[in-house]
Design a protein around this motif. Structure first.
Motif, PDB file in Angstrom:
ATOM      1  N   ASP A  61      -3.858  -8.168  -7.184  1.00 30.99           N
ATOM      2  CA  ASP A  61      -4.331  -6.839  -6.805  1.00 30.99           C
ATOM      3  C   ASP A  61      -5.582  -6.482  -7.628  1.00 30.99           C
ATOM      4  N   SER A  62      -6.702  -6.276  -6.927  1.00 30.63           N
ATOM      5  CA  SER A  62      -7.966  -6.086  -7.650  1.00 30.63           C
ATOM      6  C   SER A  62      -7.994  -4.783  -8.442  1.00 30.63           C
ATOM      7  N   LYS A  63      -7.301  -3.744  -7.943  1.00 26.31           N
ATOM      8  CA  LYS A  63      -7.288  -2.469  -8.673  1.00 26.31           C
ATOM      9  C   LYS A  63      -6.569  -2.619 -10.012  1.00 26.31           C
ATOM     10  N   ALA A  64      -5.389  -3.264  -9.975  1.00 27.35           N
ATOM     11  CA  ALA A  64      -4.620  -3.487 -11.199  1.00 27.35           C
ATOM     12  C   ALA A  64      -5.392  -4.397 -12.153  1.00 27.35           C
ATOM     13  N   ARG A  65      -6.005  -5.433 -11.577  1.00 28.16           N
ATOM     14  CA  ARG A  65      -6.770  -6.393 -12.380  1.00 28.16           C
ATOM     15  C   ARG A  65      -7.912  -5.679 -13.112  1.00 28.16           C
ATOM     16  N   ASN A  66      -8.647  -4.863 -12.375  1.00 26.02           N
ATOM     17  CA  ASN A  66      -9.782  -4.167 -12.988  1.00 26.02           C
ATOM     18  C   ASN A  66      -9.333  -3.158 -14.039  1.00 26.02           C
ATOM     19  N   PHE A  67      -8.167  -2.548 -13.807  1.00 22.05           N
ATOM     20  CA  PHE A  67      -7.629  -1.629 -14.816  1.00 22.05           C
ATOM     21  C   PHE A  67      -7.382  -2.389 -16.124  1.00 22.05           C
ATOM     22  N   THR A 100      -1.140  -4.083 -14.568  1.00 22.12           N
ATOM     23  CA  THR A 100      -2.135  -3.284 -15.282  1.00 22.12           C
ATOM     24  C   THR A 100      -2.355  -3.748 -16.721  1.00 22.12           C
ATOM     25  N   HIS A 111       1.429  -0.768 -10.220  1.00 20.75           N
ATOM     26  CA  HIS A 111      -0.005  -0.895  -9.955  1.00 20.75           C
ATOM     27  C   HIS A 111      -0.751   0.422 -10.181  1.00 20.75           C
ATOM     28  N   SER A 112      -0.183   1.516  -9.695  1.00 20.41           N
ATOM     29  CA  SER A 112      -0.953   2.767  -9.706  1.00 20.41           C
ATOM     30  C   SER A 112      -0.909   3.462 -11.061  1.00 20.41           C
ATOM     31  N   ASP A 121     -10.735  -3.268 -17.752  1.00 20.87           N
ATOM     32  CA  ASP A 121     -11.467  -2.105 -18.290  1.00 20.87           C
ATOM     33  C   ASP A 121     -10.715  -1.443 -19.446  1.00 20.87           C
ATOM     34  N   ASP A 161       0.827  -1.208   0.000  1.00 23.12           N
ATOM     35  CA  ASP A 161       0.000   0.000   0.000  1.00 23.12           C
ATOM     36  C   ASP A 161       0.856   1.250   0.000  1.00 23.12           C
TER      37      ASP A 161
END
Ligand code: ZN
Length: 301
Positions: A130-136, A110, A67-68, A139, A60
Motif C-alpha cells: 500500500d503506497s499510502k502506508a509505505r510513504n507514511f 505504517t 493503514h489509515s 516520511d 478501501d
C-alpha cells in the motif's frame, strides 16, 4: 470479476476439499465468500476470492486502521492502546530469538514495528504494497520500505530475522512465499509469523461472524497443526509458539459489531469473550485468538 478458485488444498494438494460455510465481508463490501476445509489435512481457506489484481478495492475503507492510522472511536483507541503493548512484546521477541541484526518486515504497514526494531539497534527494511502506508513509514520514521515486488529480488541468505505480523494470511501465492522466505533467511535466521487462530475461543464463540475470517482479505485460516505442516514442506520448523491473547478483545468487539449487537451487549459480551479467551489461552495455546510462531530452518529436512 476475475477470481481465484482453489480446487486442490494448497498445503497437501488433496482434491478432497469441502464447503464449510459462507462468510461475509462485513468490513467493506458486504459480499459473501465460501470458506472451505481440506478433508485430508484440515486446512481451512477462503475460496473464489478476487485475484491479486482486483483485490485492492476490498482494502478501501476508512476503517482499515493498520493503514489509515485513525485515532477516532472506541475501537480505534483500543487498537492503539493494544498496539503499544504489542510493539514492546514484539521487540522483546526479536531480541530473544535473533542471531544477527539484519531484519526484514513484510507487510510493514505504517512502520511502527520497524521503527521500534530500529531503536533497538537492528538494520531494518520493510516491504509494503500500500503506497499510502509505505510513504507514511518513509516520511514519519525515515525507513527504507519497498513495494511488494521487492521480495522476489532479494538474494539467498540475506536476513537474520524476517517478520510477518498478520500478513501471511493475505498473500495469494502461499507456497511460493514460504519457499522464498526460507531462501532469504540466513542459515540460523529466524522467521516470525503472527497468524489468527480459527480454533481459538473467540473464533468458536462467533463462528461465521468471527472478525478474523475477514474475507476476502484473509485467504488462509491457519491452526497450529496446518501452519506446521506447511512449514515442514518448505524445510522450516516451529521452535516455539506464543499466544497473543489481547487480540481477542479487539476481534470480539469487531465480531459483536458485525452481529449488530446493541451498544451495551456489544461491549459487555466482547469484553467477557476477550477475558475468557485470555485466561483460557494462558493454560492452552490453542484458545488464543492469534498465535506467534518462532520458526527456524530445518537443516535435517
Ligand atoms: Zn490439505
Amino acid at each position: 470479476m476475475p477470481q481465484t478458485t482453489i480446487n486442490n488444498c494448497p498445503i497437501c494438494n488433496s482434491s478432497d476439499i469441502i464447503y464449510a460455510f459462507n462468510a461475509v465481508d462485513y468490513f467493506s463490501t458486504k459480499e459473501t465468500f465460501p470458506i472451505y476445509d481440506c478433508s485430508n489435512c484440515g486446512f481451512r481457506f477462503t475460496n473464489n476470492f478476487p485475484s491479486n489484481d482486483t483485490i485492492g478495492r476490498y482494502y478501501d475503507s476508512p476503517d482499515y486502521i493498520s493503514h489509515s492510522d485513525s485515532k477516532k472511536g472506541v475501537v480505534n483507541r483500543l487498537f492503539h492502546f493494544l498496539r503499544e503493548i504489542m510493539l514492546k512484546k514484539k521487540a522483546n521477541l526479536i531480541s530473544k530469538y535473533s542471531t544477527g541484526d539484519r531484519l526484514l518486515d513484510i507487510g510493514s504497514g505504517t512502520g511502527y514495528f520497524l521503527n521500534a526494531a530500529k531503536e533497538r539497534g537492528y538494520s531494518v527494511w520493510g516491504i509494503e504494497k500500500d503506497s499510502k502506508a509505505r510513504n507514511f513509514a518513509i516520511d514519519a520514521f525515515g525507513l527504507d520500505v519497498k513495494g511488494e515486488d521487492f521480495l522476489w529480488n532479494i538474494n539467498s541468505n540475506s536476513f537474520d530475522v524476517v517478520t510477518l505480523w498478520h500478513v501471511l494470511e493475505h498473500m495469494e501465492n502461499l507456497n511460493e512465499v514460504i519457499g522464498k522466505l526460507s531462501d532469504i533467511l540466513n542459515k540460523d535466521g529466524t522467521l516470525i509469523l503472527a497468524l489468527p487462530n480459527y480454533l481459538s475461543y473467540d473464533a468458536r464463540r462467533y463462528k461465521e461472524y468471527w472478525a478474523a475470517y475477514d474475507v476476502p482479505r484473509h485467504l488462509w485460516h491457519f491452526s497450529p497443526v496446518t501452519i506446521e505442516r506447511l512449514l515442514i514442506k518448505h524445510r522450516l520448523k516451529i521452535i516455539n509458539i506464543f499466544p497473543m491473547p489481547l487480540d481477542a478483545f479487539y476481534i470480539s468487539m469487531l465480531s459483536e459489531k458485525y452481529k449488530k449487537s446493541n451498544f451495551l451487549l456489544k461491549y459487555g459480551r466482547a469484553f467477557l469473550t476477550g477475558l475468557i479467551g485470555y485466561f483460557r489461552s494462558l493454560s492452552q495455546l490453542t484458545h488464543s485468538s492469534s498465535l506467534i510462531y518462532i520458526v527456524k530452518k530445518n537443516e535435517l529436512g
